[in-house]
Design a protein around this motif. Structure first.
Motif, PDB file in Angstrom:
ATOM      1  N   SER A  77       0.851  -1.196   0.000  1.00 36.61           N
ATOM      2  CA  SER A  77       0.000   0.000   0.000  1.00 36.61           C
ATOM      3  C   SER A  77       0.879   1.235   0.000  1.00 36.61           C
ATOM      4  CB  SER A  77      -0.873   0.040   1.258  1.00 36.61           C
ATOM      5  OG  SER A  77      -1.646  -1.117   1.351  1.00 36.61           O
ATOM      6  N   PHE A  78       0.404   2.291  -0.640  1.00 33.47           N
ATOM      7  CA  PHE A  78       1.049   3.595  -0.515  1.00 33.47           C
ATOM      8  C   PHE A  78       0.082   4.532   0.186  1.00 33.47           C
ATOM      9  CE2 PHE A  78       3.617   2.259  -4.293  1.00 33.47           C
ATOM     10  CZ  PHE A  78       4.860   2.390  -3.688  1.00 33.47           C
ATOM     11  N   ASN A  79       0.507   5.132   1.272  1.00 31.13           N
ATOM     12  CA  ASN A  79      -0.331   6.055   2.049  1.00 31.13           C
ATOM     13  C   ASN A  79      -1.714   5.468   2.332  1.00 31.13           C
ATOM     14  OD1 ASN A  79       1.816   7.867   1.505  1.00 31.13           O
ATOM     15  ND2 ASN A  79       0.834   8.406  -0.429  1.00 31.13           N
ATOM     16  N   GLY A  80      -1.752   4.203   2.705  1.00 29.18           N
ATOM     17  CA  GLY A  80      -3.035   3.589   3.034  1.00 29.18           C
ATOM     18  C   GLY A  80      -3.842   3.121   1.835  1.00 29.18           C
ATOM     19  N   ARG A  81      -3.360   3.421   0.613  1.00 29.18           N
ATOM     20  CA  ARG A  81      -4.089   2.983  -0.581  1.00 29.18           C
ATOM     21  C   ARG A  81      -3.450   1.695  -1.100  1.00 29.18           C
ATOM     22  NH1 ARG A  81      -4.463   4.819  -6.188  1.00 29.18           N
ATOM     23  NH2 ARG A  81      -2.483   5.886  -5.923  1.00 29.18           N
ATOM     24  N   PRO A  82      -4.209   0.582  -1.075  1.00 25.63           N
ATOM     25  CA  PRO A  82      -3.611  -0.671  -1.539  1.00 25.63           C
ATOM     26  C   PRO A  82      -3.336  -0.627  -3.042  1.00 25.63           C
ATOM     27  CG  PRO A  82      -5.929  -0.987  -1.007  1.00 25.63           C
ATOM     28  CD  PRO A  82      -5.599   0.414  -0.615  1.00 25.63           C
ATOM     29  N   ILE A  83      -2.112  -0.947  -3.434  1.00 23.48           N
ATOM     30  CA  ILE A  83      -1.730  -0.947  -4.850  1.00 23.48           C
ATOM     31  C   ILE A  83      -1.560  -2.380  -5.337  1.00 23.48           C
ATOM     32  CG2 ILE A  83       0.000  -0.191  -6.524  1.00 23.48           C
ATOM     33  CD1 ILE A  83      -1.529   2.139  -5.369  1.00 23.48           C
ATOM     34  N   LEU A  84      -0.939  -3.218  -4.507  1.00 22.62           N
ATOM     35  CA  LEU A  84      -0.817  -4.637  -4.847  1.00 22.62           C
ATOM     36  C   LEU A  84      -1.579  -5.456  -3.810  1.00 22.62           C
ATOM     37  CD1 LEU A  84       2.936  -5.232  -5.755  1.00 22.62           C
ATOM     38  CD2 LEU A  84       0.997  -4.973  -7.304  1.00 22.62           C
TER      39      LEU A  84
ATOM     40  N   GLY B 195      -1.306  -5.559 -18.271  1.00 18.66           N
ATOM     41  CA  GLY B 195      -2.421  -4.885 -17.612  1.00 18.66           C
ATOM     42  C   GLY B 195      -2.460  -3.429 -18.027  1.00 18.66           C
ATOM     43  N   ALA B 196      -3.585  -2.779 -17.729  1.00 25.17           N
ATOM     44  CA  ALA B 196      -3.749  -1.383 -18.121  1.00 25.17           C
ATOM     45  C   ALA B 196      -2.801  -0.477 -17.326  1.00 25.17           C
ATOM     46  CB  ALA B 196      -5.199  -0.951 -17.891  1.00 25.17           C
ATOM     47  N   SER B 197      -2.701   0.770 -17.749  1.00 25.32           N
ATOM     48  CA  SER B 197      -1.842   1.720 -17.034  1.00 25.32           C
ATOM     49  C   SER B 197      -2.383   1.967 -15.629  1.00 25.32           C
ATOM     50  CB  SER B 197      -1.804   3.057 -17.782  1.00 25.32           C
ATOM     51  OG  SER B 197      -1.099   2.899 -18.962  1.00 25.32           O
ATOM     52  N   GLY B 198      -1.488   2.076 -14.679  1.00 22.29           N
ATOM     53  CA  GLY B 198      -1.891   2.420 -13.323  1.00 22.29           C
ATOM     54  C   GLY B 198      -2.426   1.263 -12.500  1.00 22.29           C
ATOM     55  N   THR B 199      -2.282   0.032 -12.991  1.00 22.54           N
ATOM     56  CA  THR B 199      -2.799  -1.099 -12.210  1.00 22.54           C
ATOM     57  C   THR B 199      -1.751  -1.656 -11.255  1.00 22.54           C
ATOM     58  OG1 THR B 199      -2.202  -2.554 -14.014  1.00 22.54           O
ATOM     59  CG2 THR B 199      -4.496  -1.931 -13.867  1.00 22.54           C
ATOM     60  N   GLY B 200      -0.544  -1.143 -11.291  1.00 25.12           N
ATOM     61  CA  GLY B 200       0.463  -1.598 -10.339  1.00 25.12           C
ATOM     62  C   GLY B 200       1.522  -2.516 -10.915  1.00 25.12           C
ATOM     63  N   LYS B 201       1.655  -2.542 -12.243  1.00 22.64           N
ATOM     64  CA  LYS B 201       2.666  -3.418 -12.848  1.00 22.64           C
ATOM     65  C   LYS B 201       4.076  -2.984 -12.450  1.00 22.64           C
ATOM     66  CE  LYS B 201       1.500  -2.489 -17.091  1.00 22.64           C
ATOM     67  NZ  LYS B 201       0.472  -1.450 -16.898  1.00 22.64           N
ATOM     68  N   SER B 202       4.327  -1.674 -12.569  1.00 25.38           N
ATOM     69  CA  SER B 202       5.676  -1.198 -12.222  1.00 25.38           C
ATOM     70  C   SER B 202       5.960  -1.397 -10.746  1.00 25.38           C
ATOM     71  CB  SER B 202       5.824   0.278 -12.572  1.00 25.38           C
ATOM     72  OG  SER B 202       5.742   0.466 -13.958  1.00 25.38           O
ATOM     73  N   VAL B 203       4.951  -1.183  -9.904  1.00 22.56           N
ATOM     74  CA  VAL B 203       5.149  -1.391  -8.467  1.00 22.56           C
ATOM     75  C   VAL B 203       5.484  -2.861  -8.203  1.00 22.56           C
ATOM     76  CG1 VAL B 203       4.034  -1.330  -6.204  1.00 22.56           C
ATOM     77  CG2 VAL B 203       3.696   0.552  -7.801  1.00 22.56           C
ATOM     78  N   LEU B 204       4.784  -3.758  -8.892  1.00 23.18           N
ATOM     79  CA  LEU B 204       5.083  -5.191  -8.734  1.00 23.18           C
ATOM     80  C   LEU B 204       6.536  -5.482  -9.112  1.00 23.18           C
ATOM     81  CD1 LEU B 204       4.334  -8.142  -8.239  1.00 23.18           C
ATOM     82  CD2 LEU B 204       3.354  -8.232 -10.537  1.00 23.18           C
TER      83      LEU B 204
ATOM     84  N   THR C 283      12.746  14.269  -5.403  1.00 25.58           N
ATOM     85  CA  THR C 283      11.776  14.750  -6.382  1.00 25.58           C
ATOM     86  C   THR C 283      10.843  13.609  -6.771  1.00 25.58           C
ATOM     87  OG1 THR C 283      13.432  16.250  -7.279  1.00 25.58           O
ATOM     88  CG2 THR C 283      11.518  15.801  -8.662  1.00 25.58           C
ATOM     89  N   GLN C 284       9.551  13.941  -6.917  1.00 23.39           N
ATOM     90  CA  GLN C 284       8.585  12.943  -7.391  1.00 23.39           C
ATOM     91  C   GLN C 284       7.794  13.575  -8.518  1.00 23.39           C
ATOM     92  OE1 GLN C 284       6.074  11.649  -4.240  1.00 23.39           O
ATOM     93  NE2 GLN C 284       7.280   9.819  -3.808  1.00 23.39           N
ATOM     94  N   GLY C 285       7.579  12.849  -9.581  1.00 27.39           N
ATOM     95  CA  GLY C 285       6.744  13.371 -10.661  1.00 27.39           C
ATOM     96  C   GLY C 285       7.521  13.564 -11.939  1.00 27.39           C
TER      97      GLY C 285
HETATM   98  N1  LIG Z   1       6.196   5.632  -4.698  1.00 22.59           N
HETATM   99  C1  LIG Z   1       4.845   5.719  -4.819  1.00 22.59           C
HETATM  100  N2  LIG Z   1       4.147   6.405  -3.900  1.00 22.59           N
HETATM  101  C2  LIG Z   1       2.791   6.491  -3.980  1.00 22.59           C
HETATM  102  N3  LIG Z   1       2.070   5.950  -4.962  1.00 22.59           N
HETATM  103  C3  LIG Z   1       2.703   5.254  -5.921  1.00 22.59           C
HETATM  104  C4  LIG Z   1       4.120   5.094  -5.908  1.00 22.59           C
HETATM  105  N4  LIG Z   1       4.492   4.357  -6.975  1.00 22.59           N
HETATM  106  C5  LIG Z   1       3.340   4.058  -7.628  1.00 22.59           C
HETATM  107  N5  LIG Z   1       2.274   4.587  -7.007  1.00 22.59           N
HETATM  108  C6  LIG Z   1       0.871   4.445  -7.428  1.00 22.59           C
HETATM  109  O1  LIG Z   1       0.618   3.100  -7.708  1.00 22.59           O
HETATM  110  C7  LIG Z   1      -0.284   2.963  -8.781  1.00 22.59           C
HETATM  111  C8  LIG Z   1       0.246   1.965  -9.776  1.00 22.59           C
HETATM  112  O2  LIG Z   1       1.372   2.511 -10.435  1.00 22.59           O
HETATM  113  P1  LIG Z   1       2.257   1.726 -11.469  1.00 22.59           P
HETATM  114  O3  LIG Z   1       2.689   0.440 -10.890  1.00 22.59           O
HETATM  115  O4  LIG Z   1       3.324   2.647 -11.917  1.00 22.59           O
HETATM  116  O5  LIG Z   1       1.250   1.464 -12.664  1.00 22.59           O
HETATM  117  P2  LIG Z   1       1.568   0.744 -14.051  1.00 22.59           P
HETATM  118  O6  LIG Z   1       0.749  -0.493 -14.026  1.00 22.59           O
HETATM  119  O7  LIG Z   1       1.089   1.687 -15.107  1.00 22.59           O
HETATM  120  O8  LIG Z   1       3.028   0.503 -14.132  1.00 22.59           O
HETATM  121  C9  LIG Z   1      -0.488   4.347  -9.372  1.00 22.59           C
HETATM  122  O9  LIG Z   1      -1.749   4.809  -8.988  1.00 22.59           O
HETATM  123  C10 LIG Z   1       0.598   5.170  -8.738  1.00 22.59           C
HETATM  124  O10 LIG Z   1       0.142   6.459  -8.518  1.00 22.59           O
END
Ligand SMILES: Nc1ncnc2c1ncn2[C@@H]1O[C@H](COP(=O)(O)OP(=O)(O)O)[C@@H](O)[C@H]1O
Ligand SMILES: [Mg+2]
Lengths: 250, 245
Positions: free
Chosen positions: A10-17, A34-43, B209-211
């Motif tokens: 989770s980031f700031n309480g928002r579950p991403i994975l 997966g679509a953009s913003g679904t958490g692929k890069s975070v994974l 930096t973020q963004g």
């Molecule tokens: N370091 C971070 N801090 C807070 N939120 C993040 C961070 N990295 C990614 N996110 C959020 O996680 C979600 C998934 O991002 P990401 O994995 O980049 O998507 P994608 O599937 O397009 O690669 C996005 O909503 C993004 O804003």
């Protein structure tokens, strides 16, 4: 082989994975789609340890990355090569210095040996005559190639690519995909490729994980992808006109 | 605000958990020093020469009494230049020129994932990227301050003597009159502290930096404003600490 078990973040309480598990096999590209913003890069960042997951574990050939001691971690890190979305080349260094950088900082190789290895890798990605160029002089596709060369220069066992063909024309995309596939086979690496490009999926998708809003909804091969009966994935893959016309024919 | 300061100290902590051999840093520090020195020496010389000149003219203008001897002018110029103008005002220039470029450089490395690339290779990116910048600043900034002091006094001399405010002999006499060597030590202590503050705060801002490109600009601006505020606060506390008797 890389095994991911119950990863949550989770980031700031928002579950991403949410509780993602999966196995990535050796010697071929494993796709995370997966679509953009679904958490692929975070994974992907969780797997390589750039982001620490809240829960779950990642095993590199049965070595636990987060539970392991510092030496294990460093050892695994040295076996990882990664290609970033924009190439992430160091823009104050030439192409050659970029590719040599992991050798300079991580190995005790002699100068000639390093040079030979750098030239070999640049040749492997089809960039023989760009040694002295600066990153700002390169096209998007060339940057990706240099990024690949840098990622494989230290003979990694694991290769990670985040959207290797975003921002590239379709032809160059296919070349980069094929390059990644060939390299994975040649060097018997466990390769993970994040993409949302259906061309890549149908081209090199021997093993595919579909991520939707932080969850793994489906896993399979490109041959199974059109009849998965997962509504969210159908919406994703048939958004493409070519793909939807293909479905109509079936 | 409080958590930001906390993160700043954690950031400083990471600087010294270094893993790279000293040889790596040696080369990087050398490169940074050359960049910092060459990048700012002309501007510093220009600004301090003019500041010395203006201080001389203004001091003379404010001393209307015939009872005050002329050499007091250059004595005042000396105290002002060495104690305050050279270390502190030049720190503001340093923040604007070097601090902002450190922040935007690191910010760009962050948003283009160059920092992630270092981390994936197992390199401590904070100590690898930031330590050389801080070390080079702490080496080069005192030199710049010395140059600024010399140029400031020189500027005062040129303008003072050319406009007939003061004779060369009086000027030199005033510079030497009642000189306390601790002033120089104090100026150098200040410059080392300011160099540390500007380079570490600017690097911190850039590193986190973020963004995208827009945020790099924001980081760069914040680097300058925060460094300047920190320098002015430190200036006050150092004066309290070292000059109070
Ligand atoms: N370091 C971070 N801090 C807070 N939120 C993040 C961070 N990295 C990614 N996110 C959020 O996680 C979600 C998934 O991002 P990401 O994995 O980049 O998507 P994608 O599937 O397009 O690669 C996005 O909503 C993004 O804003
Ligand atoms: Mg992404």
């Amino acid at each position: 082989m890389i095994e991911v078990r119950n990863l949550s973040k989770s980031f700031n309480g928002r579950p991403i994975l949410k509780n993602v598990s999966g196995v990535f096999e050796k010697g071929k590209p494993n796709l995370i789609i997966g679509a953009s913003g679904t958490g692929k890069s975070v994974l992907l960042k969780c797997i390589v340890g750039l982001v620490k997951p809240d829960e779950g574990s990642v095993l590199y050939d049965n070595r636990d990355f987060f539970e392991g001691d510092r030496d294990t971690k460093i050892a695994i890190r040295r076996e990882i090569g990664m290609l970033f979305q924009g190439g992430a080349l160091f823009d104050s260094k030439t192409v050659e210095e970029n590719v040599r950088f992991p050798l300079d900082t991580l190995t005790k190789m002699q100068r000639e040996e390093k040079q030979e290895r750098v030239n070999f890798c640049l040749k492997r990605v089809g960039l023989e005559n760009a040694n002295k160029k600066m990153p700002s002089e390169l096209s998007g596709g060339m940057k990706k190639r240099v990024g690949i060369a840098r990622a494989i220069v230290n003979n990694p066992n694991y290769l990670f690519c985040d959207e290797p063909n975003s921002g590239l024309d379709p032809q160059t995309s296919i070349l980069i995909d094929e390059l990644i596939q060939d390299i994975s086979e040649d060097f018997n690496m466990t390769t993970i490729v994040v993409t949302h490009d259906m061309n890549s999926v149908m081209g090199i998708g021997e093993k595919i994980l579909f991520i939707y809003k932080g969850q793994k909804l489906w896993e399979g091969t490109k041959n199974e992808i059109t009849h998965s009966n997962v509504q969210e994935m159908d919406d994703f893959i048939f958004a493409n006109k070519v793909m939807s016309s293909l479905r109509e024919k079936q | 605000m409080i958590s930001e300061i906390g993160r700043y100290f954690i950031f400083l902590g990471h600087l010294f958990t270094n893993r790279e051999p000293f040889k790596t840093y040696y080369k990087l520090i050398l490169e940074e020093s050359v960049a910092i020195g060459l990048g700012s020496v002309l501007l510093v010389a220009l600004v301090s020469t003019f500041m010395g000149a203006v201080t001389t003219v203004q001091t003379a203008y404010n001393m209307v009494s015939p009872l005050i001897p002329n050499y007091v002018i250059s004595q005042v110029v000396r105290e002002m230049t060495v104690l305050e103008l050279a270390p502190t005002i030049i720190a503001v220039i340093f923040a604007g020129k070097i601090g902002s470029s450190m922040a935007s450089g690191l910010g760009t490395m962050r948003i283009t994932e160059q920092i992630d690339a270092l981390e994936v290779m197992g390199i401590n990116s904070i100590s690898y990227l930031v330590l050389p910048k801080i070390a080079a600043s702490m080496l080069m900034y005192p030199l710049l301050v010395i140059i600024a002091g010399v140029c400031g006094l020189g500027g005062g001399y040129i303008v003072g003597t050319l406009t007939g405010i003061i004779t060369p002999n009086e000027y030199v006499y005033g510079i030497r009159y009642n000189f306390n060597e601790f002033t120089i030590t104090f100026a150098l202590i200040k410059s080392v502290v300011f160099a540390f503050l500007v380079s570490s705060i600017s690097s911190f801002k850039g590193y986190h930096t973020q963004g995208g490109a827009l945020e790099v600009g924001v980081s760069s601006t914040q680097a300058v404003t925060n460094s300047v505020i920190a320098v002015l606060l430190a200036d006050y506390f150092l004066a309290q600490l070292l000059l109070s008797k």
